[in-house]
Motif scaffolding. Structure first.
Motif, short mmCIF file in Angstrom:
data_model
loop_
_atom_site.label_atom_id
_atom_site.label_comp_id
_atom_site.label_asym_id
_atom_site.label_seq_id
_atom_site.Cartn_x
_atom_site.Cartn_y
_atom_site.Cartn_z
N LYS A 239 1.01 -1.16 0.23
CA LYS A 239 -0.20 -0.19 -0.21
C LYS A 239 0.95 1.29 0.00
N ALA A 240 2.19 1.22 0.91
CA ALA A 240 2.80 2.51 0.84
C ALA A 240 3.37 2.66 -0.62
N LEU A 241 3.90 1.53 -1.20
CA LEU A 241 4.34 1.75 -2.53
C LEU A 241 3.57 2.19 -3.44
N GLU A 242 1.96 1.61 -3.40
CA GLU A 242 1.03 2.28 -4.43
C GLU A 242 1.04 3.56 -4.27
N GLU A 243 1.01 3.99 -3.02
CA GLU A 243 0.75 5.79 -2.80
C GLU A 243 2.03 6.49 -3.16
N TYR A 244 3.04 5.77 -3.01
CA TYR A 244 4.41 6.68 -3.77
C TYR A 244 4.25 6.60 -4.98
N GLN A 245 3.80 5.42 -5.48
CA GLN A 245 3.68 5.39 -6.99
C GLN A 245 2.59 6.58 -7.64
N ARG B 37 -6.86 12.64 -8.39
CA ARG B 37 -6.94 11.45 -9.21
C ARG B 37 -7.53 10.19 -8.70
N ARG B 38 -7.33 9.91 -7.29
CA ARG B 38 -7.83 8.93 -6.51
C ARG B 38 -9.52 9.25 -6.49
N THR B 39 -9.86 10.37 -6.25
CA THR B 39 -11.33 10.83 -6.27
C THR B 39 -11.87 10.22 -7.57
N SER C 232 -10.95 8.34 -9.59
CA SER C 232 -10.94 6.72 -10.07
C SER C 232 -12.21 6.21 -9.26
N ARG C 233 -12.49 6.60 -8.02
CA ARG C 233 -13.47 6.05 -7.31
C ARG C 233 -14.67 6.24 -7.90
N SER C 234 -15.03 7.29 -8.50
CA SER C 234 -16.24 7.76 -8.96
C SER C 234 -16.57 7.17 -10.46
N ASP C 235 -15.62 6.39 -11.12
CA ASP C 235 -15.51 5.54 -12.26
C ASP C 235 -16.42 4.51 -12.06
#
Length: 401
Positions: free
Chosen positions: A345-351, A394-396, A398-401
């Motif tokens: 999860k940490a690596l995903e967020e840093y990505q 961008r996270r917001t 992706s959640r709305s798609d």
């Protein structure tokens, strides 16, 4: 417009005449009157302006320049210097640029010398002929002692590669060992597309006759001036005082030096040895809070720097795959929580932060992306807060798609 002297220039008493700045007929009259001399050795030169080769000045038949830094002139060398002068004119409109400029305090001559608006000087050397490592160190030290930053660009004729890798000469190995970049300009299209500049990134230690590495190339005209690269090359005093304010900001970090211990100290040692980082100050972009960071048993500043330098830095155009990064991290970073998905999860967020800052393309699928920039290619260091806002937005989406 900057004051560019496209020397191919000659001295006329205390003045300098330049091909392109004065009419050829006027230069012919001075040449016929034997009124032109070499700016370096002060010997007589004449104008060569036929129909086959580009106009230039040359020493008299049988004579060679006696200046110790004079390089045998070639069409490749002349074309490269002219190309660099045009590029610098476009990229540094407030600077004054002189080609083949004598430097009185060191007795050298720079292929191109940049006088910044702030009064600093930067020497650009386009080195096509062979040059020993000891001689390069001598010239580099003289530049630094005179508070002149120097950037060395090699002729593409020196770029030797085969199926087994790249072959480095003594000069290339000395540049690499001194943390100077290996840049190759091809003005004539001999080894690279004409007008392209390439950068060779050595992989591992450059000790064998043939080394492994990656070569990236792009048109010179599309490049900004690489201020970041002026800090490379560690012999002689620093030239930071001679850089424009914008350039100095790119070469320094606002963070103060930090004392590292434990796993942080081990990883910082690896970064210094593998990637030749100077000192213990890291850019402010490293250390951004991310969810899951508690699963990695060292400071976020250090593990994020390790991930960046191993998987992003100097890897333009190469693939980024989150699964590969995760496998590498579990092997080389201290994992405090070995089970679960916290480290991933940490690596995903840093990505996501790397993509928001422009280092990576927008990831898709299971974290696949492509490296599209690194700190050396960006005009300025990314702002952490801006990257966090973009990633959150961008996270917001992706959640709305």
């Amino acid at each position: 417009m900057p004051a560019v002297q496209l020397m191919l220039s000659a001295a006329n008493l205390r003045d300098r005449v330049t091909i392109g700045a004065q009419p050829l007929e006027a230069l012919r009259r001075l040449s016929d009157a034997r009124a032109l001399t070499c700016p370096l050795c002060r010997r007589l030169v004449v104008l060569k302006a036929g129909t086959i080769r580009a106009p230039h000045f040359a020493h008299m038949p049988g004579a060679v320049c006696s200046h110790p830094d004079a390089e045998p002139e070639s069409e490749r060398h002349r074309a490269g210097k002219a190309m660099l002068a045009r590029w610098l004119s476009a990229r540094l409109p407030d600077a004054s640029i002189i080609l083949e400029a004598p430097i009185e305090e060191t007795g050298q001559r720079a292929d191109l010398l940049i006088f910044s608006a702030e009064g600093g000087r930067v020497a650009i050397e386009f080195q096509c002929a062979d040059l020993g490592g000891r001689e390069w160190k001598r010239r580099h030290a003289l530049y630094r002692e005179a508070a002149i930053c120097d950037l060395w660009i090699l002729g593409a004729n020196r770029l030797i590669r085969s199926d087994t890798g790249f072959k480095l000469g003594e000069l290339e190995r000395t540049l690499w060992s001194s943390s100077a970049p290996l840049l190759f300009l091809d003005p004539l299209g001999e080894r690279l597309p004409a007008g392209h500049i390439g950068r060779l990134r050595v992989q591992g230690d450059a000790v064998a006759a043939w080394i492994h590495g990656s070569l990236s190339a792009r048109p010179l005209d599309e490049m900004e001036f690489p201020w970041r690269l002026l800090g490379r090359g560690d012999s002689g005093p620093s030239c930071a005082a001679s850089l424009p304010a914008a350039a100095t900001a790119l070469n320094t970090s606002e963070s103060e030096p930090v004392e590292f211990s434990g796993e942080d100290a081990r990883l910082m040692y690896w970064l210094r040895m593998r990637y030749r980082l100077a000192g213990d100050s890291l850019p402010a972009f490293f250390g951004i809070p991310v969810r899951g960071a508690e699963a990695i048993g060292c400071s976020p500043q250090v593990w994020q720097a390790c991930v960046y330098y191993r998987w992003v830095h100097e890897r333009l155009g190469e693939a980024w795959r989150l699964e590969e990064v995760n496998v590498w991290a579990r092997k080389h970073l201290p994992i405090a929580v070995p089970t679960g998905r916290l480290a991933l999860k940490a690596l995903e967020e840093y990505q996501a932060l790397l993509a928001a800052a422009g280092f990576l393309s927008i990831p898709h699928g299971k974290g696949s992306a492509r490296v599209q920039a690194c700190l050396d290619t960006m005009d300025r260091e990314p702002d952490p807060a801006t990257a966090q806002r973009i990633a959150a937005y961008r996270r917001t989406l992706s959640r709305s798609d």
